[in-house]
Design a protein around this motif. Structure first.
Motif, PDB file in Angstrom:
ATOM      1  N   TRP A 246       0.996  -1.129   0.091  1.00  0.00           N
ATOM      2  CA  TRP A 246      -0.233  -0.030   0.091  1.00  0.00           C
ATOM      3  C   TRP A 246       0.944   1.222  -0.117  1.00  0.00           C
ATOM      4  O   TRP A 246       0.612   2.105  -0.567  1.00  0.00           O
ATOM      5  CB  TRP A 246      -0.977  -0.194   1.141  1.00  0.00           C
TER       6      TRP A 246
ATOM      7  N   GLU B  61      -6.088   4.497   3.946  1.00  0.00           N
ATOM      8  CA  GLU B  61      -6.989   4.055   4.910  1.00  0.00           C
ATOM      9  C   GLU B  61      -6.725   2.630   5.498  1.00  0.00           C
ATOM     10  O   GLU B  61      -7.519   2.297   6.486  1.00  0.00           O
ATOM     11  CB  GLU B  61      -8.416   4.057   4.368  1.00  0.00           C
TER      12      GLU B  61
ATOM     13  N   ALA C 223      -2.297  -7.248  -3.549  1.00  0.00           N
ATOM     14  CA  ALA C 223      -2.775  -8.688  -4.079  1.00  0.00           C
ATOM     15  C   ALA C 223      -3.339  -9.638  -2.510  1.00  0.00           C
ATOM     16  O   ALA C 223      -4.132 -10.334  -2.764  1.00  0.00           O
ATOM     17  CB  ALA C 223      -1.692  -9.591  -4.485  1.00  0.00           C
TER      18      ALA C 223
END
Ligand SMILES: Cc1cc2nc3c(=O)[nH]c(=O)nc-3n(C[C@H](O)[C@H](O)[C@H](O)COP(=O)(O)OP(=O)(O)OC[C@H]3O[C@@H](n4cnc5c(N)ncnc54)[C@H](O)[C@@H]3O)c2cc1C
Length: 278
Positions: free
Chosen positions: A69, A90, A103
């Motif tokens: 991320w 988030e 993934a």
């Protein structure tokens, strides 16, 4: 046995031979184990540098299967990825974003996975690699239910592929939880709008998560938005019946009734946000 292959070829061979479980960032893997030890072999894919990172050619963006991320947040990407970047910010906390992969989020297939609505709005596909073959399918087909996917045990999700053509679309992501940070969502919405040269909606995509076993695109609403002036007030086009594909449940986080109502508000807000940032 704990296996740590050095490349994708070794990894798919190890999976085929051992039938082991894949370990990436471990941020879903370990909490799911609780106090137990893993059963069977573990195939740690964190050394597969070849499937980490984001690249692009003239037709597709490719998010490698080990991309975190944080990698998404730091990548230079077009406006259409703003929703995915917002979702990335988030996911848990910075520590989770540093370890957790896109993934892993998709393969874990939680109804509340933050990555899914923005990737559905981007019309993402997944690439699955095994020792026998590489196959591709739309993300919407890959996710089949709560914690259920089309992935075979011998397959690694090697990449998420995003078609180009919507690069300049405006996108946003809104997440509602019981508190501001480190929270599993009650509802979340990704919206993406591409205006035409007259300032009307040429194409719209809206996806809602946490309100059904898998996140859903609101195709009825998307069709109804086309041709409307893309400006403040666009939320007036959103009708409760356009959210009827959702099937929220009552759980510890919220009631189904509250989730449906909150989703309607979030969809309207997301579209207004898009119009404001034109
Ligand atoms: C404190 C905390 C807060 C969190 N907050 C959020 C949140 O706000 N929003 C959210 O969406 N998630 C949240 N999560 C969940 C998690 O961080 C994300 O889903 C993350 O993206 C998972 O990625 P990972 O690499 O850690 O997956 P892992 O835990 O390594 O794996 C998850 C599952 O996917 C499989 N897998 C992983 N990679 C692959 C691959 N390439 N191919 C095939 N199978 C694979 C594994 O076998 C496993 O079944 C949180 C987790 C924690 C611990």
């Amino acid at each position: 046995m704990y296996l740590k292959p050095k490349n994708l070829h070794e990894a798919v061979s190890a999976l085929a031979a051992s039938g082991g479980q894949i370990l990436a960032g471990g941020t879903d893997f370990y909490p799911a184990l609780g106090e137990r030890l893993p059963q069977g072999d573990v195939v740690d894919i964190t050394a597969l540098g070849e499937i980490r990172g984001i690249s692009a050619d003239k037709d597709w963006f490719r998010i490698g299967g080990l991309t975190t991320w944080t990698d998404v947040i730091r990548a230079k990407l077009p406006r259409s990825f703003d929703a995915l970047k917002a979702a990335a910010r988030e996911v848990g906390s910075v520590q989770i974003q540093n370890r957790g992969t896109v993934a892993g989020n998709l393969c874990n297939a939680s109804p509340a996975a933050d990555g899914v609505p923005p990737l559905l709005a981007l019309d993402a596909e997944v690439e699955l690699s095994s020792a026998a073959e590489t196959r591709r399918m739309p993300l919407s087909k890959f996710l089949t239910g709560n914690r259920k996917t089309m992935r075979r045990p011998d397959e690694i999700l090697a990449a998420v592929l995003i078609p180009r053509g919507m690069d300049d679309a405006i996108s946003t992501f809104l997440k509602l939880g019981a508190r501001r940070y480190l929270v599993i969502s009650i509802s979340m919405v990704a919206a993406m709008v591409r205006p035409d040269e007259t300032g009307c909606v040429a194409e719209a995509r809206v996806a809602v998560g946490s309100c059904s076993a898998t996140a859903q695109r609101l195709t009825g609403l998307e069709a109804a938005l086309v041709g409307r002036p893309f400006k403040s007030g666009i939320a007036g086009a959103v009708k409760p019946e356009q959210l009827s594909v959702l099937s929220p449940i009552d759980d510890v986080r919220a009631t189904a009734v509250y989730r449906r109502d909150a989703s309607l508000t979030l969809v309207r807000r997301a579209l207004e946000d898009c119009a404001r940032s034109l």
